[in-house]
Design an enzyme around this catalytic site. Structure first.
Site, short mmCIF file in Angstrom:
data_model
loop_
_atom_site.label_atom_id
_atom_site.label_comp_id
_atom_site.label_asym_id
_atom_site.label_seq_id
_atom_site.Cartn_x
_atom_site.Cartn_y
_atom_site.Cartn_z
N ASP A 184 -57.62 -32.94 42.56
CA ASP A 184 -57.86 -34.15 43.34
C ASP A 184 -57.39 -33.84 44.76
OD1 ASP A 184 -58.45 -36.64 44.30
OD2 ASP A 184 -57.48 -37.74 42.66
C1 BGC Z 1 -59.49 -39.76 44.77
C2 BGC Z 1 -60.64 -39.03 44.10
C3 BGC Z 1 -61.69 -38.70 45.12
C4 BGC Z 1 -61.07 -37.91 46.25
C5 BGC Z 1 -62.05 -37.51 47.33
C6 BGC Z 1 -59.00 -39.07 46.00
O1 BGC Z 1 -58.16 -39.89 46.73
O2 BGC Z 1 -58.44 -39.92 43.85
O3 BGC Z 1 -61.16 -39.79 43.06
O4 BGC Z 1 -62.75 -38.02 44.52
O5 BGC Z 1 -60.05 -38.68 46.85
O6 BGC Z 1 -62.43 -38.58 48.09
#
Ligand code: BGC
Length: 755
Positions: free
Chosen positions: A291
């Protein structure tokens, strides 16, 4: 066809046109065949008749260490990591990875796409908003999940991306989690089955799909620091089972590991999760990406099974190269990371059929979004057949609720899809989508009700003044209150109560008019102190681009509701397994400073949350604790009625699927679709909660019609996870099978001995 007609009728004699056309087709196909042959001669891995594994093995052999490393990290995101100068070449999505053009390996362009493609507006593009993911789960319709994913895949591709990073399937263990709307409910079999369908739909469009956030990321509060304690058996039988089904049946290219720690180690450097379970037990063939800012080390993460760092290269850029060169990370490990990425590109047709930017089919998207929402709306209460409304007989309708004149709410955070024309509650032209701000889609409840009840007087009141709203309700035949609760990534709900005094508003309206219908726009369960006082309740979730149209079709009976709750609606917050969500001791540690990402990368001090309810998530908790609920898991009414009969369970030989046969009859006067749910009670020796969902089937029935249904039950769904043997174990003994239309309405049962 239009193209053909306009050319052919522009004065060119038909035969000359035809000959030129054939010559053109011949020339293009032979030149593309030539280009293909040329590229295969240069790059043998471009031969589509080879397997994805073979193609990946060939190309990885040719790569330099720099080329390999370039595929193992992103190019940065403002606020979350330093930016690489190469980031300017990004397509504008959350992730941009530089490919290896020398060998024909394309850049990876990843876009968030939980319920549609994120941040399209920022990039001057357009995307359809589907109903929230939990709403889609309420359809219990795997085909709809496929269509949901297929729409995302098509729009991702039309915008020039080749990877979708949606696919959220964390269980609603804590329904106050601010991302409940982005996930698939509380049951692992339902959630896993639905997410697998969605991923298959995405990947059928020749883009890579993803499943996330692996694992136990069940709260947003302190997500970069929290350490989740849970015992292994409970974890395998609950949250991880949803992922197991999603990975096995959906074959996603990516698994996004989550921000939190699990039993001591960060999820993105957790060998148990990434290697032992995901790659070994489940035989996952794709790649693990962190993530955004979920990577915390180089050597430890790489050895644990993290293949790719997002969004930047704090650990998997120069640091990884140095670790390989100094022998701290074996080259074979790096090769495995790279092979998994390249293999996924081949396996999903991304290289053979790359994205071509094109115009999104707006009207087609509306149609898909509306149809899925129509199947996702759950009718929770319908006293004395109040619904459907008869447009010809209602003379006056009060439409009440915040912004119910202009729009419906959507889920926030990285899932956010931009509304066409901008946020419906902003002045025209001021519609920029802003992080952590409520975004309302321009799908107007007031307009759709007016369109349905053309002969009636339909008036609006925002509900800001409950007395004025009640006065309007009193002067109307029917009052419809559109109530909402907003959710977003990065926050949790303090409680399951509706905010902004909406409980008081509904109570005041219901006191003024006995024909009060409440339409809920929520990301998950809410409490309803007024439930007894209103005559109808519809759960519409976050309804997407066409939410109001779908709701109106159900209210006025053009669509017979068929959705069933994918999560329990408890009586009160006090009935949840945890009175409160454990919050980080210092909530401000990671916000505001430009280089906060350094603190996160280094690892924030852990704080603990213990999921001692274990496997008892959702209805398993209420069943085991004998707590009454407001509306149970699997519940949902229809404008017709169904009868269940004739249950026979045929136990299968070891390892095969048990067959559950029964008959469903439509005993009412309208056609409808019933989701038949199959639950099992395990033998006492299993020490499991009273029952678990083991299968389901959607059955379409005309009035008076009966259909024989067979549900095949996977042996894993009847098993316990044996930690010592590290495997699923079907215990010998008596199994109770129960079938019906909700987890608390299971009229036919049969007990059989298995093994
Ligand atoms: C989120 C993810 C997301 C990523 C990219 C993170 O803050 O938890 O679900 O895909 O950001 O935007």
């Amino acid at each position: 066809m239009k193209f053909f007609r306009s050319l052919c009728c522009s004065g060119l004699p038909a035969f000359v046109f035809l000959i030129s056309l054939l010559a053109f087709i011949g020339a293009t196909s032979s030149s593309s065949a030539f280009a293909q042959a040329e590229s295969q001669a240069k790059w043998p891995w471009m031969n589509p008749s080879l397997s994805a594994d073979e193609r990946a093995a060939q190309v990885v052999k040719e790569m330099t260490i720099e080329e390999k490393i370039s595929l193992l990290h992103g190019t940065g995101m403002v606020g979350l990591s330093p930016m690489s100068p190469l980031a300017v070449r990004s397509n504008g999505g959350a992730g941009y990875v530089v490919g290896v053009p020398r060998l024909g390996i394309p850049d990876l362009n990843m876009a968030d796409s939980a319920y549609g493609v994120r941040a399209s507006g920022e990039n001057g593009k357009y995307a359809t908003a589907l109903p929230s993911n939990v709403g889609a789960a309420a359809s219990w319709d795997v085909k709809a999940a496929f269509e949901y994913g297929a729409l995302i895949g098509r729009e991702i591709k039309a915008q020039g991306y080749n990877m979708s990073i949606g696919g959220g399937v964390n269980l609603a263990r804590e329904p106050r989690n601010g991302r409940t709307f982005e996930y698939m409910g509380e049951d692992p079999v339902l959630a896993g089955t639905m997410i697998a369908g969605l991923i298959r739909g995405v990947q059928a469009q020749h883009v890579m799909g993803d499943i996330k956030h692996y694992a136990m990321n069940d709260q947003e509060s302190g997500r970069n620091a929290v350490n989740v304690h849970i015992d292994e058996r409970s974890m395998r039988e609950s949250d991880l089972l949803a992922f197991e089904i999603g990975v096995r049946n959906g074959n996603p290219s990516g698994v996004m590991c989550s921000y939190n720690r699990v039993n001591g180690d960060y999820a993105c450097e957790n060998k148990y999760l990434l290697t032992d379970v995901l790659k070994k037990d489940w035989k996952f063939k794709g790649f693990v990406l962190s993530d955004w800012q979920g990577t915390h080390s180089t050597v430890k993460a790489s050895a644990a099974g993290l293949d790719h760092e997002e969004p930047g290269e704090i650990f998997y850029g120069a640091a990884l190269k140095e670790a390989v060169q100094s022998g701290r990370v074996p080259m074979a490990e790096v090769d495995d990371h790279v092979r998994r990425i390249v293999r996924s590109l081949f396996a999903n047709g991304v290289i053979d059929d790359p994205p071509q930017k094109s115009v999104v089919d707006v009207m087609g998207g509306f149609e898909v979004s509306r149809t899925i929402e129509e199947h996702s709306i759950v009718l929770l209460k319908n006293q004395a057949g109040q619904l459907p409304l008869d447009a010809g007989r209602v003379h006056s309708i009060a439409v009440i609720g915040p912004h119910a004149d202009v729009g419906m709410i959507s889920g926030g955070g990285s899932a956010q899809v931009d509304p066409p024309g901008g946020n419906a509650i902003m002045p025209p032209g001021k519609g920029q989508t802003i992080w952590n701000t409520e975004i309302w889609f321009p799908t107007s409840p007031l307009k759709t009700v007016r369109a349905k009840a053309a002969g009636a007087k339909v008036e609006f009141n925002s509900g800001a003044d409950a007395a004025a709203a009640a006065a309007l309700a009193k002067a109307s035949d029917v009052a419809i209150v559109y109530a909402y609760q907003w959710e977003s990534e990065g926050m949790d709900l303090d409680s399951l109560s509706l905010p902004l005094h909406q409980d008081e508003l509904i109570a005041a309206v219901a006191a003024a008019n006995p024909h009060t219908i409440v339409v809920l726009e929520t990301g998950g369960p809410v409490t309803m102190p007024w439930a007894e006082k209103v005559s109808g309740i519809l759960e519409a979730w976050y309804g997407g681009s066409q939410g109001a149209e779908a709701v109106a079709n159900v209210l006025f009976g053009e669509v017979n509701p068929s959705g069933k709750l994918p999560l329990t609606f408890p009586m009160s917050d006090a009935d949840l397994p945890h009175r409160e969500i454990v919050k980080p001791p210092d909530a401000s540690t990671t916000h505001g400073e430009p280089d906060d990402y350094k603190k996160i990368a280094a690892g924030l001090p852990a704080f603990q949350t213990t999921y001692d309810e274990g496997v008892k998530v959702g209805y398993k908790w209420y069943d085991a604790e004998k707590k009454a609920v407001l509306f149970p898991f699997g519940y949902g009414l229809s404008y017709t009625s169904y009868k269940y009969s004739g249950l026979t369970v045929t136990p299968a030989a070891a390892g095969a699927k048990t067959q559950v046969h029964f008959t469903v009859t439509n005993t009412g006067s309208r056609a409808g679709i019933e989701t038949a749910e199959v639950y099992a009670a395990l033998p006492a020796a299993a020490a499991e909660p009273p029952k678990r969902l083991v299968g389901f089937s959607r059955v379409g029935l005309n009035p008076g019609e009966s259909k024989d249904v067979t549900v095949e039950v996977d042996p894993v769904y009847l098993s316990i996870f044996n930690v010592k043997q590290n495997g699923w174990q079907l215990l010998a003994g008596e199994y109770g099978f129960m079938v019906g239309g909700s987890s608390q309405n299971l009229p036919i049962t049969q007990s059989v001995r298995l093994q």
